[in-house]
Design an enzyme around this catalytic site. Structure first.
Site, mmCIF file in Angstrom:
data_model
loop_
_atom_site.group_PDB
_atom_site.id
_atom_site.type_symbol
_atom_site.label_atom_id
_atom_site.label_comp_id
_atom_site.label_asym_id
_atom_site.label_seq_id
_atom_site.Cartn_x
_atom_site.Cartn_y
_atom_site.Cartn_z
ATOM 1 N N GLY A 1 0.497 -5.104 0.892
ATOM 2 C CA GLY A 1 -0.711 -5.173 0.067
ATOM 3 C C GLY A 1 -0.454 -5.813 -1.295
ATOM 4 N N ALA B 1 0.859 -1.178 0.000
ATOM 5 C CA ALA B 1 0.000 0.000 0.000
ATOM 6 C C ALA B 1 0.899 1.233 0.000
ATOM 7 C CB ALA B 1 -0.888 -0.023 1.230
ATOM 8 N N GLU C 1 4.646 -5.152 7.018
ATOM 9 C CA GLU C 1 3.890 -4.076 7.672
ATOM 10 C C GLU C 1 4.378 -3.811 9.086
ATOM 11 O OE1 GLU C 1 2.528 -6.532 5.873
ATOM 12 O OE2 GLU C 1 0.847 -5.768 4.681
ATOM 13 N N GLU D 1 -0.644 -9.453 -0.733
ATOM 14 C CA GLU D 1 -2.048 -9.762 -0.436
ATOM 15 C C GLU D 1 -2.906 -9.727 -1.700
ATOM 16 O OE1 GLU D 1 -1.840 -6.629 2.659
ATOM 17 O OE2 GLU D 1 -2.880 -8.086 3.909
HETATM 18 N N1 CO8 Z 1 4.575 3.159 -0.752
HETATM 19 C C1 CO8 Z 1 4.986 4.322 -1.307
HETATM 20 N N2 CO8 Z 1 6.119 4.436 -2.015
HETATM 21 C C2 CO8 Z 1 6.880 3.338 -2.153
HETATM 22 C C3 CO8 Z 1 6.534 2.099 -1.577
HETATM 23 C C4 CO8 Z 1 5.305 2.032 -0.870
HETATM 24 N N3 CO8 Z 1 4.852 0.880 -0.326
HETATM 25 N N4 CO8 Z 1 7.490 1.198 -1.875
HETATM 26 C C5 CO8 Z 1 8.413 1.852 -2.609
HETATM 27 N N5 CO8 Z 1 8.063 3.150 -2.768
HETATM 28 C C6 CO8 Z 1 8.782 4.204 -3.484
HETATM 29 C C7 CO8 Z 1 9.982 4.686 -2.702
HETATM 30 O O1 CO8 Z 1 9.588 5.642 -1.735
HETATM 31 C C8 CO8 Z 1 10.824 5.283 -3.782
HETATM 32 O O2 CO8 Z 1 10.310 6.539 -4.129
HETATM 33 P P1 CO8 Z 1 11.327 7.819 -4.303
HETATM 34 O O3 CO8 Z 1 12.203 7.424 -5.459
HETATM 35 O O4 CO8 Z 1 10.388 8.937 -4.593
HETATM 36 O O5 CO8 Z 1 12.061 7.917 -3.018
HETATM 37 C C9 CO8 Z 1 10.561 4.351 -4.979
HETATM 38 O O6 CO8 Z 1 9.325 3.681 -4.688
HETATM 39 C C10 CO8 Z 1 11.617 3.305 -5.158
HETATM 40 O O7 CO8 Z 1 11.792 2.630 -3.930
HETATM 41 P P2 CO8 Z 1 13.212 2.426 -3.214
HETATM 42 O O8 CO8 Z 1 14.138 3.529 -3.562
HETATM 43 O O9 CO8 Z 1 12.964 2.149 -1.770
HETATM 44 O O10 CO8 Z 1 13.687 1.078 -3.982
HETATM 45 P P3 CO8 Z 1 14.693 -0.016 -3.449
HETATM 46 O O11 CO8 Z 1 14.959 -0.898 -4.622
HETATM 47 O O12 CO8 Z 1 15.835 0.566 -2.709
HETATM 48 O O13 CO8 Z 1 13.838 -0.857 -2.342
HETATM 49 C C11 CO8 Z 1 11.859 -1.981 -1.509
HETATM 50 C C12 CO8 Z 1 12.707 -1.591 -2.748
HETATM 51 C C13 CO8 Z 1 12.642 -2.975 -0.637
HETATM 52 C C14 CO8 Z 1 10.595 -2.653 -2.042
HETATM 53 C C15 CO8 Z 1 11.522 -0.715 -0.686
HETATM 54 O O14 CO8 Z 1 10.999 0.265 -1.557
HETATM 55 C C16 CO8 Z 1 10.500 -0.948 0.400
HETATM 56 O O15 CO8 Z 1 10.828 -1.499 1.447
HETATM 57 N N6 CO8 Z 1 9.238 -0.521 0.159
HETATM 58 C C17 CO8 Z 1 8.193 -0.584 1.151
HETATM 59 C C18 CO8 Z 1 7.682 -1.988 1.343
HETATM 60 C C19 CO8 Z 1 6.618 -2.027 2.408
HETATM 61 O O16 CO8 Z 1 6.840 -1.726 3.561
HETATM 62 N N7 CO8 Z 1 5.395 -2.435 2.016
HETATM 63 C C20 CO8 Z 1 4.271 -2.529 2.916
HETATM 64 C C21 CO8 Z 1 3.460 -1.281 2.875
HETATM 65 S S1 CO8 Z 1 2.145 -1.264 4.076
HETATM 66 C C22 CO8 Z 1 0.960 -2.227 3.349
HETATM 67 O O17 CO8 Z 1 1.091 -2.720 2.270
HETATM 68 C C23 CO8 Z 1 -0.292 -2.389 4.156
HETATM 69 C C24 CO8 Z 1 -1.309 -3.264 3.439
HETATM 70 C C25 CO8 Z 1 -2.655 -3.132 4.108
HETATM 71 C C26 CO8 Z 1 -3.806 -3.242 3.111
HETATM 72 C C27 CO8 Z 1 -3.656 -2.386 1.923
HETATM 73 C C28 CO8 Z 1 -4.468 -2.793 0.748
HETATM 74 C C29 CO8 Z 1 -4.020 -2.285 -0.556
#
Ligand code: CO8
Length: 258
Positions: free
Chosen positions: A109, A65, A132, A112
């Site tokens: 998400g 998400a 999460e 999921e």
């Molecule tokens: N939300 C918003 N932006 C994101 C997300 C995200 N989940 N994941 C990545 N991005 C963005 C980064 O902020 C970055 O943006 P910017 O260039 O503007 O800084 C861009 O995507 C590229 O990401 P990274 O630079 O971090 O890329 P890396 O290759 O270094 O890392 C990762 C990749 C490991 C995937 C890393 O981006 C990461 O850890 N992302 C977050 C993963 C996460 O925590 N996901 C869970 C989110 S909470 C959730 O899903 C709750 C679900 C509940 C129900 C929702 C229903 C839809």
């Protein structure tokens, strides 16, 4: 169908829905989920479409998400609007077979969403996770429920508590995905599976979905009874007559969804 955050293409009765927010690794925001829900509803109603593939990019199916969109929300905000979860329920309402084709990250998400599809085919680059907990929250659309049913309590607890990722080999070993293929072959493999499904009787295919999904939600006794009734019911279809006659005549069946 023209959308801002997804791309929808239909060819040979197979619709491919591609999540398309490359700047955020396909993070699921309100716009994307609204568009996805609308597209899936439309495809489910479109008689030309017999099978749906949901996919992302080479780098990410979806990295979860959208954290930027969620960060400042309060309990009242998310509770009263049913943030994100309302639209994601739409996938569960799709009656046509829907395959998730996953390459790269399928996190939170994203994992999921893939699990809400009927089955997952993944590339050897896939990484699944429910991270999460690192954000101070828990999964919201099945990461503690569907994942537990798919891989069992030990791995579901491990992934949800530690936030660690599962690679493609472990995902296949654990029963989370049905097939792993080299990344370059992902869409060919998914389309091949979709083509096979599209050639079946749509009545039998939908009945398979109902029966297998019933196994997730009920006792064995109830599930077996449901399956038996479904098996009996299909003898009321022309497709059963055609399927069996074609086998006996050593020819390909021509199903007409009747
Ligand atoms: N939300 C918003 N932006 C994101 C997300 C995200 N989940 N994941 C990545 N991005 C963005 C980064 O902020 C970055 O943006 P910017 O260039 O503007 O800084 C861009 O995507 C590229 O990401 P990274 O630079 O971090 O890329 P890396 O290759 O270094 O890392 C990762 C990749 C490991 C995937 C890393 O981006 C990461 O850890 N992302 C977050 C993963 C996460 O925590 N996901 C869970 C989110 S909470 C959730 O899903 C709750 C679900 C509940 C129900 C929702 C229903 C839809």
């Amino acid at each position: 169908m023209a959308f801002e955050t997804i791309i929808v293409e239909t060819e040979d009765h197979i619709a491919t829905v591609r999540l398309n927010r490359p700047e955020a690794l396909n993070a699921l925001n309100g716009v994307l989920l609204g568009e996805l829900s609308a597209a899936l509803q439309a495809l489910d109603a479109d008689p030309e479409v017999r099978c749906i593939i949901l996919t992302g990019s080479d780098k990410a199916f979806a990295a979860g998400a959208d954290i930027r969109e969620m960060a400042e929300k309060t309990y009242a905000d998310v509770y009263l609007t049913d943030l994100f979860t309302n639209d994601t329920d739409a996938i569960g309402r799709v009656r046509k077979p829907i395959i998730a084709a996953v390459a790269g990250y399928a996190l939170g998400g994203g994992c999921e969403l893939a699990m809400a599809c009927d089955f997952i085919i993944c590339a050897d680059t896939a990484k699944f996770g429910q991270p999460e907990i690192n954000l101070g929250v828990v999964a919201g659309i099945g990461g503690t429920q569907r994942l537990t049913r798919a891989v069992g309590k030990a791995k579901a607890m491990d992934m949800n508590l530690t936030g660690r990722f599962m690679d493609a080999a472990e995902a296949e070993r654990s029963g989370l995905v049905s097939r792993v293929v080299p990344a370059a072959d992902l869409m060919t493999e998914a389309r091949g599976a979709a083509r096979k499904i599209a050639a079946k009787s749509a009545i039998a295919a939908r009945t398979v979905k109902e029966c297998v999904n019933r196994a997730q939600e009920t006792s064995l006794r109830e599930g077996l009874l449901f399956e038996r009734r479904a098996f009996h019911a299909l003898f009321a279809t022309e497709d059963q007559k055609e399927g069996m006659a074609a086998f006996l005549a050593k020819r390909e069946p021509q199903f007409r969804d009747r």
